[in-house]
Design an enzyme around this catalytic site. Structure first.
Site, PDB file in Angstrom:
ATOM      1  CD  GLU A   1      -6.132   8.296  14.189  1.00 34.30           C
ATOM      2  OE1 GLU A   1      -6.815   8.257  15.226  1.00 34.30           O
ATOM      3  OE2 GLU A   1      -6.625   8.293  13.042  1.00 34.30           O
TER       4      GLU A   1
ATOM      5  CE  LYS B   1      18.791   5.154  -9.149  1.00 33.77           C
ATOM      6  NZ  LYS B   1      19.687   3.997  -9.034  1.00 33.77           N
TER       7      LYS B   1
ATOM      8  CG  HIS C   1       4.278  -0.806  32.644  1.00 34.79           C
ATOM      9  ND1 HIS C   1       4.907  -1.778  31.902  1.00 34.79           N
ATOM     10  CD2 HIS C   1       5.099  -0.558  33.723  1.00 34.79           C
ATOM     11  CE1 HIS C   1       6.054  -2.128  32.499  1.00 34.79           C
ATOM     12  NE2 HIS C   1       6.188  -1.394  33.594  1.00 34.79           N
TER      13      HIS C   1
ATOM     14  CD  GLN D   1      17.223  -0.377 -12.966  1.00 32.66           C
ATOM     15  OE1 GLN D   1      18.067  -0.399 -13.857  1.00 32.66           O
ATOM     16  NE2 GLN D   1      15.981  -0.805 -13.139  1.00 32.66           N
TER      17      GLN D   1
ATOM     18  CB  SER E   1     -17.016  11.402  11.633  1.00 31.50           C
ATOM     19  OG  SER E   1     -17.864  10.353  11.227  1.00 31.50           O
TER      20      SER E   1
ATOM     21  CG  ASN F   1      28.721   0.199 -13.315  1.00 32.03           C
ATOM     22  OD1 ASN F   1      27.571   0.221 -13.754  1.00 32.03           O
ATOM     23  ND2 ASN F   1      29.519  -0.847 -13.444  1.00 32.03           N
TER      24      ASN F   1
ATOM     25  CE  LYS G   1     -14.831  10.411  16.612  1.00 34.36           C
ATOM     26  NZ  LYS G   1     -14.712   9.264  15.684  1.00 34.36           N
TER      27      LYS G   1
ATOM     28  CG  ASN H   1     -11.870  11.563  13.910  1.00 31.79           C
ATOM     29  OD1 ASN H   1     -12.340  11.337  15.017  1.00 31.79           O
ATOM     30  ND2 ASN H   1     -12.537  11.321  12.789  1.00 31.79           N
TER      31      ASN H   1
END
Length: 479
Positions: free
Chosen positions: A289, A324, A155, A321, A276, A109, A282, A284
């Site tokens: 992301e 971790k 916004h 236990q 892509s 412990n 493309k 990306n």
């Protein structure tokens, strides 16, 4: 039979042995476990509890085991249940009876709590280093941006023009607060539970201060029950990781937007982009992301530990236990995210011309036009309404407020003069925000000095941290 099997007449079943084993996770803490055992053995000898010969045999045996694990030449057996029993059983096999004296005066412990605290300190320290690296990259990007302006938004709508450097420094300040949370998590973990034994202390004359100092802890935990059951330090670490991951997710969202065709404010390096499989044109922002997506994983690790700790009676419970895996995963995931984000920021190309080109959308000068009227005696609330009407007129005409004829302004208020065109100068609008923390070049330069002071203070704090068991690959999650 297990090391604790003396009280049992039969072994646990194979399925429960596998279910209860923590070895697949806590094997990553082998360096911490060995360091704790060497410190404990050295203290036992100093206190006359074991002989110096046993101490030397134990330490030499542990060094040999660590060398084998480092080299990948150590065979872990799931029947050993955890890293502590795996190492102790192998130690006893190698050095004989002396190995069986290592566990005198301690329990798994306090042993596992010690290992976990050492790992938490090392993880926090590594993340603090990563944090400083990303902050430096953002500061360098802000310096390189110079007088580049972009539409500041609320916004996600055009609001007022700001220096791009000002926008980037906002993230530096977020990361500065994150550093403070990591430092607090380090300090929370920087206390030694070793010597608390199972929950009540021990009858052996242990010197807990000696082992604490040997392991680089700044203090000893004063209550033995608390010492073996406390996981607040892991909650602190995972909370710090979660908040920083959220900040990285916010910056990732900006990068996704800024690099889009609609915005075009930045161009990401090929090294931090993907293509892509079907659309050859493309490029990306996959890694931004991914950082945004991995934030949920880090936050989930925090929630898991909160729920694990909820409702546990004192002292140690097997539930712990489960402490971790999430901490190692959260720290490792965040470490990767910080590294990738630093690479993106350091290699992107800023398209200042594109930022300038879109500044004439969204009526960015509207607030300054209202201020123009207010400075001529009109109450600001009334000025706000007047300019709101002018914005409506511009919307109907399909133009920006700055493109309305002067006659329209004079019709709205006789306080408007020909000099109102000065309120449309975007560079002047930015330069006018000279209040502390504002976006004017002078204010940003003052902020830049404060950022440098904070960086220097945090770098000094990191350099001055007490010694930790080096993180290395031993405490990096391989999940």
């Amino acid at each position: 039979m297990a090391l604790w099997g003396g009280r049992f007449e039969e072994a646990v079943s194979e399925v429960t042995q596998e279910f209860g084993a923590s070895l697949p996770i806590d094997r990553h803490l082998y360096r911490q476990d060995i360091a704790g055992s060497k410190a404990h053995a050295t203290m036992l000898a100093a206190q006359g509890i074991i002989s110096e010969e046993d101490r030397d045999a134990i330490c030499a045996g542990l060094d040999g085991i660590q060398a084998d694990i480092d080299a990948g030449a150590f065979s872990f057996d799931i029947n050993d249940e955890d890293i502590h029993m795996s190492i102790e059983s192998e130690l006893t096999r190698r050095i004989g009876e002396a190995g069986g004296r290592l566990h005198t005066g301690r329990s798994r412990n306090d042993q596992v709590a010690t290992d976990t605290r050492l790992a938490a300190k090392a993880l926090a320290k590594q993340l603090m280093e990563d944090n400083l690296g990303l902050r430096r990259a953002l500061v360098e990007a802000a310096d390189a941006a110079g007088d580049t302006i972009l539409p500041g938004m609320t916004h996600l709508q055009h609001a007022q023009p700001v220096l791009f450097a000002h926008q980037l420094l906002a993230y530096v300040w977020m990361l500065t607060r994150d550093f403070g949370r990591l430092r607090a998590a380090f300090d929370a973990a920087d206390a030694s539970p070793l010597g608390a034994a199972a929950l009540a202390g021990t009858t052996y004359p242990l010197d807990r201060q000696m082992t604490a100092e040997a392991l680089g802890f700044s203090r000893v935990i004063e209550n033995s029950l608390d010492a073996v059951s406390d996981r607040d330090f892991l909650l602190d670490l995972e909370y710090a990781c979660s908040v920083m991951a959220v900040h990285l997710s916010r910056l990732s969202e900006e990068i996704v937007l800024w690099s889009s065709q609609e915005f075009g404010f930045i161009t990401l390096s090929d090294a931090f982009s993907t293509g892509s499989s079907i659309m050859p044109q493309k490029k990306n922002p996959d890694f931004a992301e991914l950082i945004r997506g991995k934030t949920g994983r880090v936050v989930g690790d925090l929630v898991q530990l909160l729920m694990t700790c909820k409702g546990l009676p004192l002292a140690y419970n097997k539930d712990l236990q489960e402490d971790k895996e999430g901490a190692l995963d959260a720290a490792h995931t965040l470490d990767q995210c910080l590294t990738v984000m630093r690479g993106m920021v350091s290699t992107w190309k800023v398209n200042a011309g594109r930022m300038r080109a879109v500044m004439h959308r969204g009526h960015l000068a509207a607030t300054d036009v209202a201020d123009y009227l207010a400075k001529r005696g009109m109450p600001f609330r009334e000025a706000h309404a007047v300019v709101g009407h002018l914005v409506l007129e511009a919307e109907k005409a399909g133009c920006d407020i700055s493109e309305l004829p002067i006659e329209t302004f004079r019709a709205a208020s006789d306080l408007f003069g020909d000099d109102v065109v000065g309120a449309f100068d975007l560079d002047a609008i930015v330069a006018a925000r000279t209040t502390r923390g504002g976006t004017a070049r002078a204010a940003v330069a003052e902020q830049r000095r404060a950022v440098e002071d904070a960086l220097a203070a945090d770098e000094a704090a990191l350099a001055g941290l007490s010694a930790v068991v080096e993180m290395g690959e031993g405490t990096r999650s391989v999940l």
